[in-house]
Write a protein that holds these residues in place. Sequence first.
Motif, mmCIF file in Angstrom:
data_model
loop_
_atom_site.group_PDB
_atom_site.id
_atom_site.type_symbol
_atom_site.label_atom_id
_atom_site.label_comp_id
_atom_site.label_asym_id
_atom_site.label_seq_id
_atom_site.Cartn_x
_atom_site.Cartn_y
_atom_site.Cartn_z
ATOM 1 N N TRP A 251 0.835 -1.206 0.000
ATOM 2 C CA TRP A 251 0.000 0.000 0.000
ATOM 3 C C TRP A 251 0.868 1.253 0.000
ATOM 4 C CZ3 TRP A 251 -4.652 1.695 -1.051
ATOM 5 C CH2 TRP A 251 -5.034 2.956 -0.591
ATOM 6 N N GLN A 252 1.945 1.239 0.777
ATOM 7 C CA GLN A 252 2.826 2.402 0.823
ATOM 8 C C GLN A 252 3.408 2.695 -0.555
ATOM 9 O OE1 GLN A 252 3.483 4.414 3.643
ATOM 10 N NE2 GLN A 252 1.734 3.244 4.425
ATOM 11 N N ILE A 255 0.692 4.336 -2.909
ATOM 12 C CA ILE A 255 0.384 5.762 -2.725
ATOM 13 C C ILE A 255 1.644 6.628 -2.804
ATOM 14 C CG2 ILE A 255 -1.662 5.258 -1.352
ATOM 15 C CD1 ILE A 255 -0.083 5.870 1.164
ATOM 16 N N GLU A 257 4.631 6.289 -1.162
ATOM 17 C CA GLU A 257 5.387 6.478 0.075
ATOM 18 C C GLU A 257 6.549 5.493 0.137
ATOM 19 O OE1 GLU A 257 4.707 8.504 3.305
ATOM 20 O OE2 GLU A 257 4.280 9.654 1.483
ATOM 21 N N VAL A 268 -0.668 11.703 4.065
ATOM 22 C CA VAL A 268 -1.440 10.717 3.304
ATOM 23 C C VAL A 268 -2.903 10.671 3.745
ATOM 24 C CG1 VAL A 268 0.535 9.254 2.743
ATOM 25 C CG2 VAL A 268 -0.671 8.904 4.905
ATOM 26 N N GLU A 271 -5.109 10.146 0.590
ATOM 27 C CA GLU A 271 -4.909 8.803 0.023
ATOM 28 C C GLU A 271 -5.548 7.727 0.893
ATOM 29 O OE1 GLU A 271 -2.700 11.088 0.408
ATOM 30 O OE2 GLU A 271 -1.478 11.368 -1.404
ATOM 31 N N ASN A 272 -5.350 7.835 2.214
ATOM 32 C CA ASN A 272 -5.927 6.831 3.107
ATOM 33 C C ASN A 272 -7.445 6.945 3.200
ATOM 34 O OD1 ASN A 272 -3.514 5.574 3.685
ATOM 35 N ND2 ASN A 272 -3.169 6.683 5.585
ATOM 36 N N VAL A 274 -9.435 7.928 0.725
ATOM 37 C CA VAL A 274 -9.923 7.309 -0.514
ATOM 38 C C VAL A 274 -9.760 5.797 -0.454
ATOM 39 C CG1 VAL A 274 -9.547 7.134 -3.004
ATOM 40 C CG2 VAL A 274 -9.483 9.371 -1.891
ATOM 41 N N GLY A 275 -8.610 5.338 0.065
ATOM 42 C CA GLY A 275 -8.373 3.903 0.162
ATOM 43 C C GLY A 275 -9.370 3.209 1.080
#
Length: 425
Positions: A251-252, A255, A257, A268, A271-272, A274-275
Amino acid sequence: MILTLPTGHYITAAALTVALTAILGAAAHRLPVMEPRLVLERRIFLPVALTSYLSFVAFLGLVFVGFFGDRDPMHNLMTLVFWTGVWIAVPLGSMLMGNLWRPINPWTGPVRIARTLLGRTGSIGLGRFGHWPAVVGYAGFVWFQMVSLYPDDPAVLAKVALAYWALVFVLAVLEGEDWLEQGEFLTVLFGLIAKVAPFWLEITGNRARLMRGWPGTQVLAMRPLTPSAVVFVSLALAALTFDGLAETFWWQALIGENPLEPTGRSAVVVENTVGLFAVWVTTLGLTLGAILLGRRIGGGFATGPVMLSFLAIAAGYHAAHYLVMLLTAGQYTLAALNDPLFTGDSWLGLPPFFVSYGFLTDPYVMPIIYGAQFVAILAAHLLAVVLGLKLAGQGVRPLAHLPMTVLMVAYTILGLWLLSTARTG
């Protein structure tokens, strides 16, 4: 130190076991008889109104400590008791001994007292919204826990908890305490998780009956989930999935990272967010899709009843996901309860001890911990398969179970991978 765990063998065995159980169960219809049995019956010694009110008083004490105590979350009882006690220990205990949240719910007693003093007996019609208020509350809590910047800050947690308590209190006073069972997310979540317990209490008036049965026996007696409750259960599954996914190297990298040098939550948030929403939508879509496909190819398979089987998965994942946190933060909680003022006292009579994370690098202990997590996830999926077969109804062709079986196998693999893969933090 790098610990090598035989995760491939575990995942393969789990997937094959779930698939084989579903296939044999659908073909042979040889499933255990799941009926409740009475263990003992007794009078209720402490009424729920009293224990709830005492819990409310304790909650106010924790809020006070959150505002004015040590800002270190590992030395503040507000964060330790909530995240380790309420969020982990209570549901884990409820999976074994029934709904432990019911007697310590901090709203029941105050709401009952307030409605009595106000002479209020009516409602304002919140019941027509079903579980949607709980869905909104749970979604907000999940975002606060996994995405917001300071979920462990004692003062922030105290402020959020107090504001949420006040909002629910006002709504429950207006609607009635029974509304908590469908409108307050902690009451709903812990109540659903407790349905898999092999022991539970049935309260009738001033009598309590201790019952026992196969895990999940209570689930078979539940009414089919409403659409709002289906969404709530899907959120419970998605939240645990994303909480594990968000810290993985995969996941990092997705996005943008560097997992070895994370920039922190503030970088983030979008991003988090939306995830988290994407995982929720995907979870709901896949579960509903498997049920609808099974109905199309085999008949029966109503959504409300079959979705009840996922309560087992929600319970098992909660236990497996938070086991390590219970073993680590739980030490801080025990130390803080033993010496809440950090003056060298021993309120619980425990000898001085040091919090240790050394077992996380022990090549003998870590396989045991992972094994316990593996058992929790596998047992949850096997129970979900059995419940799904029973809840699907009579006259359903074995082929109808195929989509759900494929989903269960995939979910088992995903869950075990999330527990064993490399992660940040």
